[in-house]
Structure formats: C-alpha cells, structure tokens
Design a protein around this motif. Structure first.
Motif, PDB file in Angstrom:
ATOM      1  N   ALA A 181      25.461  74.571   0.082  1.00 21.22           N
ATOM      2  CA  ALA A 181      24.727  73.439  -0.743  1.00 21.22           C
ATOM      3  C   ALA A 181      25.306  73.530  -2.054  1.00 21.22           C
ATOM      4  O   ALA A 181      25.822  74.318  -2.858  1.00 21.22           O
ATOM      5  CB  ALA A 181      23.103  73.949  -0.798  1.00 21.22           C
ATOM      6  N   MET A 182      24.885  72.421  -2.878  1.00 28.35           N
ATOM      7  CA  MET A 182      25.377  72.028  -4.282  1.00 28.35           C
ATOM      8  C   MET A 182      26.773  72.245  -4.355  1.00 28.35           C
ATOM      9  O   MET A 182      27.119  73.077  -5.517  1.00 28.35           O
ATOM     10  CB  MET A 182      24.405  72.861  -5.371  1.00 28.35           C
ATOM     11  N   VAL A 183      27.548  71.812  -3.648  1.00 30.59           N
ATOM     12  CA  VAL A 183      28.957  72.214  -3.627  1.00 30.59           C
ATOM     13  C   VAL A 183      29.950  70.862  -3.722  1.00 30.59           C
ATOM     14  O   VAL A 183      29.622  69.948  -3.363  1.00 30.59           O
ATOM     15  CB  VAL A 183      29.476  72.843  -2.423  1.00 30.59           C
ATOM     16  N   ILE A 184      30.976  70.869  -4.419  1.00 30.84           N
ATOM     17  CA  ILE A 184      31.822  69.735  -4.587  1.00 30.84           C
ATOM     18  C   ILE A 184      33.003  70.092  -3.222  1.00 30.84           C
ATOM     19  O   ILE A 184      32.988  70.988  -2.755  1.00 30.84           O
ATOM     20  CB  ILE A 184      32.898  70.072  -5.844  1.00 30.84           C
ATOM     21  N   ALA A 185      32.882  68.874  -2.666  1.00 28.24           N
ATOM     22  CA  ALA A 185      33.741  68.729  -1.140  1.00 28.24           C
ATOM     23  C   ALA A 185      35.187  69.359  -1.703  1.00 28.24           C
ATOM     24  O   ALA A 185      36.031  68.765  -2.166  1.00 28.24           O
ATOM     25  CB  ALA A 185      33.685  67.478  -0.742  1.00 28.24           C
ATOM     26  N   VAL A 186      35.520  70.348  -0.740  1.00 23.07           N
ATOM     27  CA  VAL A 186      37.084  70.622  -0.525  1.00 23.07           C
ATOM     28  C   VAL A 186      37.531  69.608   0.095  1.00 23.07           C
ATOM     29  O   VAL A 186      38.622  69.045  -0.034  1.00 23.07           O
ATOM     30  CB  VAL A 186      37.277  72.048   0.354  1.00 23.07           C
ATOM     31  N   CYS A 187      37.095  69.142   1.260  1.00 25.82           N
ATOM     32  CA  CYS A 187      37.339  67.660   1.995  1.00 25.82           C
ATOM     33  C   CYS A 187      36.192  67.255   2.702  1.00 25.82           C
ATOM     34  O   CYS A 187      35.319  68.158   2.987  1.00 25.82           O
ATOM     35  CB  CYS A 187      38.873  68.053   2.680  1.00 25.82           C
ATOM     36  N   SER A 188      36.252  66.069   3.203  1.00 27.17           N
ATOM     37  CA  SER A 188      35.078  65.328   3.880  1.00 27.17           C
ATOM     38  C   SER A 188      35.679  64.179   4.354  1.00 27.17           C
ATOM     39  O   SER A 188      36.669  63.547   4.448  1.00 27.17           O
ATOM     40  CB  SER A 188      34.005  64.945   2.781  1.00 27.17           C
ATOM     41  N   PHE A 189      34.983  63.798   5.577  1.00 29.61           N
ATOM     42  CA  PHE A 189      35.351  62.662   6.629  1.00 29.61           C
ATOM     43  C   PHE A 189      34.286  62.075   7.188  1.00 29.61           C
ATOM     44  O   PHE A 189      33.261  62.865   7.575  1.00 29.61           O
ATOM     45  CB  PHE A 189      36.072  63.689   7.851  1.00 29.61           C
ATOM     46  N   PHE A 245      43.486  62.156  17.793  1.00 27.37           N
ATOM     47  CA  PHE A 245      42.817  61.598  16.667  1.00 27.37           C
ATOM     48  C   PHE A 245      42.893  62.397  15.462  1.00 27.37           C
ATOM     49  O   PHE A 245      42.877  62.104  14.363  1.00 27.37           O
ATOM     50  CB  PHE A 245      41.375  60.989  17.213  1.00 27.37           C
ATOM     51  N   GLY A 246      42.545  63.772  15.634  1.00 22.61           N
ATOM     52  CA  GLY A 246      42.451  64.611  14.574  1.00 22.61           C
ATOM     53  C   GLY A 246      43.736  64.694  13.933  1.00 22.61           C
ATOM     54  O   GLY A 246      43.861  64.918  12.650  1.00 22.61           O
ATOM     55  N   GLN A 247      44.710  64.716  14.419  1.00 20.61           N
ATOM     56  CA  GLN A 247      46.062  65.098  13.955  1.00 20.61           C
ATOM     57  C   GLN A 247      46.298  63.690  13.257  1.00 20.61           C
ATOM     58  O   GLN A 247      47.018  64.038  12.191  1.00 20.61           O
ATOM     59  CB  GLN A 247      47.033  65.303  14.815  1.00 20.61           C
ATOM     60  N   LEU A 248      46.254  62.546  13.424  1.00 17.71           N
ATOM     61  CA  LEU A 248      46.621  61.169  12.851  1.00 17.71           C
ATOM     62  C   LEU A 248      45.601  61.383  11.538  1.00 17.71           C
ATOM     63  O   LEU A 248      45.923  61.047  10.568  1.00 17.71           O
ATOM     64  CB  LEU A 248      46.303  60.077  13.745  1.00 17.71           C
ATOM     65  N   ALA A 249      44.382  61.737  11.649  1.00 15.33           N
ATOM     66  CA  ALA A 249      43.366  61.791  10.446  1.00 15.33           C
ATOM     67  C   ALA A 249      44.248  62.642   9.514  1.00 15.33           C
ATOM     68  O   ALA A 249      44.165  62.354   8.226  1.00 15.33           O
ATOM     69  CB  ALA A 249      42.037  62.194  10.990  1.00 15.33           C
ATOM     70  N   HIS A 268      44.440  70.750   7.596  1.00 13.53           N
ATOM     71  CA  HIS A 268      43.657  71.539   8.708  1.00 13.53           C
ATOM     72  C   HIS A 268      42.354  71.125   8.921  1.00 13.53           C
ATOM     73  O   HIS A 268      42.002  70.692   9.770  1.00 13.53           O
ATOM     74  CB  HIS A 268      43.700  72.964   8.843  1.00 13.53           C
ATOM     75  N   ALA A 269      41.795  71.092   7.909  1.00 12.25           N
ATOM     76  CA  ALA A 269      40.111  70.961   7.832  1.00 12.25           C
ATOM     77  C   ALA A 269      39.934  69.440   8.249  1.00 12.25           C
ATOM     78  O   ALA A 269      38.873  69.300   8.820  1.00 12.25           O
ATOM     79  CB  ALA A 269      39.437  71.271   6.433  1.00 12.25           C
ATOM     80  N   VAL A 270      40.456  68.574   7.759  1.00 12.05           N
ATOM     81  CA  VAL A 270      40.236  67.212   7.820  1.00 12.05           C
ATOM     82  C   VAL A 270      40.413  66.965   9.365  1.00 12.05           C
ATOM     83  O   VAL A 270      39.790  66.175  10.141  1.00 12.05           O
ATOM     84  CB  VAL A 270      41.030  66.292   7.072  1.00 12.05           C
TER      85      VAL A 270
END
Length: 296
Positions: A181-189, A245-249, A268-270
């Motif tokens: 919670a209350m965190v800046i995204a390392v990554c998001s999708f 799809f995950g790899q292309l993203a 990797h996370a994306v």
C-alpha cells in the motif's frame, strides 16, 4: 510566490494566459510535495479549488466526461461500472486521504511515468480536454505524454476534463510495488477488452520514459481472438497465446535501473502482469461480462 485563486473557469483561463508559468493546484498531492522539498519554487500558484465544474462528471453517449479535479475516491465509489479499469487503478493510489484529494487531471498534469491512472486511461481509450482563452481541443491520451514528466499542454492551457470510453467488456489493472500500500509503482499494466469492436487495448506504466501502449501485443491478441473465433465461443485461451501476449507486452517496455527495480526485473514483471490481467479479464468475459456487446 503569488497565490492566484480564480472563482470560475473563465477567470482561471485568463489567469493562466497572463501567467503561463503558473502551476495549477487542485488536490496538491504532487505539487505540495515538490514545494515542501524545495524541488519546485514557482512564481505563481493557480488554485483551482473554487472552479466547480472541474469537480463534476457526466455521461456523454459512449463516454464519461470526467472533470479534471474529480477525486479518485469518487471514481471508486460512483464510476466503477462505466470505468472499471480506472476504478481499479484508483484503489491503488496512496492512502484514503490522498484518494480524497488526488485526481486524474492532476495525474495527467504531472505526467509521471509511474502515475497509476495512465495505464487505465490508455487501455480504456481516452482524450484529454485542454482549454485556454484561445479555445478547447481534444488530445488523444497516447499523444499526451511527451517525455518524463512532460505533456502536450501549451503554456497557456489547463486540463478541463478527460473523456473516457465507457467499458463494453472486462477491464483489469495491476501493479508491482515494494510494499502492498501507499507505494509508487515499480511497473504497472492495464488491459481492456472491447467486444463491441473486437479489439484489445493495453497500458504500461513505469517501464518507459512515458506511459505506453503495448501495440504489438494488442495486435497479436486481437488477431488470435478473431482467428480462433474466441469472441463468439468464449473458449479458454490457449496457453501459447497467453505466453506470447506477455512476452510482446514486455517488448513494449524501455525501462531503466533505479532504486525501485532493475530494467530486467521490470520487463519480467510486465510480462507477468500482462498474463495475469489477461487471465482475469478473459475469465470475466467467459462468465458473460461484456458478451452482449457482440450484438450491439
């Protein structure tokens, strides 16, 4: 520092025309942090708190017109049905206090790559309504971000509203952070299925200099769903399609190493987030969410 406090929208535009460098202030969740840490010292602050129309929203056909200062809390409580992806993203923003003050318009104005609303806006399909004393224009959200914390607004323009397509199918959002919670995204999708025109849209945050769409992944999935008749049959997605799809993203990313994560980890996370959000969205579609849009 001069404090400008217009009583209405025409007065706000006139003040911005007179002082193009004035920094707009609505919720203040980004601006006041920068001022408190002496990262910014503007000559003029333009307080938009008394401009009532910025705090309203309306349904306009297939779109929701969201005033620039509508707080995240209202998106969560009152707009989750037409804007489910944005509501999910809004739930991850800061604390309850921040969600009661911060807004999508403020997020757009700051244009941080890590802003939580950006991927959801990209996936849903949105236009930014920018206004000045010269008139009003609509900027497609994918063209709004021009660099790290830079946007397409002219010096005399203010964000008046955001026009967002109403959902016709499932939408999902997920992000990775260093805590829950209350965190800046390392990554998001973000992912949105649009059954009415049989397309898919995505949004990726905090994995490139600007928020981006994973267009190659979108095109691949759109073709796969059409080729196998999956929109009509709602059969389970082939695992090979989900993996690709995950790899292309992940391939749409241009991340950096920083204190929150490495570039390799972000890619990797994306890929993981893309697979998960696709699975959640497709499960909802198979359960019937949005399938009536095929006949619309």
């Amino acid at each position: 520092m001069d404090f400008l406090r217009p009583a209405g929208w025409p007065e706000a535009l006139a003040a911005k025309a007179r002082h193009p460098a004035a920094v707009p202030l609505a919720g203040g969740t980004d601006v006041m942090v920068e001022i408190n840490f002496d990262h910014r010292r503007p000559e003029h602050l333009l307080d938009l708190g008394r401009v009532a129309e910025l705090h309203t929203w309306e349904t306009d056909g297939d779109h929701v017109r969201l005033g620039a200062a509508v707080p995240y809390a209202h998106v969560i409580d009152r707009l989750a049905a037409p804007l489910p992806g944005l509501a999910l993203a809004a739930r991850t923003v800061g604390s309850p206090q921040i969600r009661n003050r911060g807004s999508v318009g403020g997020n757009l104005g700051a244009a941080s790559p890590a802003g939580d609303s950006h991927p959801a806006l990209l996936a849903a399909g949105a236009d930014v309504e920018a206004a000045s004393v010269r008139g009003t224009r609509l900027i497609p959200v994918e063209e709004f971000y021009t660099g790290v914390k830079r946007n397409a607004l002219a010096p005399d323009e203010l964000i008046r509203a955001v026009r967002i397509r109403r959902a016709t199918g499932p939408q999902q959002f997920a992000k990775v952070g260093t805590r829950n919670a209350m965190v800046i995204a390392v990554c998001s999708f973000a992912l949105a299925l649009h059954p009415h025109d049989r397309t898919v849209r995505t949004g990726v945050g905090s994995a490139a200099p600007t928020p981006v769409r994973a267009r190659t992944a979108e095109d691949f999935l759109t073709a796969a769903l059409a080729q196998d008749g999956l929109w009509e049959t709602a059969r389970p997605l082939p695992p090979s399609v989900v993996r690709e799809f995950g790899q292309l993203a992940a391939g749409a990313c241009r991340p950096i190493d920083d204190v929150r994560g490495t570039a390799a980890y972000r890619r990797h996370a994306v890929a993981v987030l893309a697979r998960r959000t696709l699975g959640w969205a497709w499960d909802a579609y198979r359960a019937g969410e949005g399938r009536e849009a095929l006949c619309a």
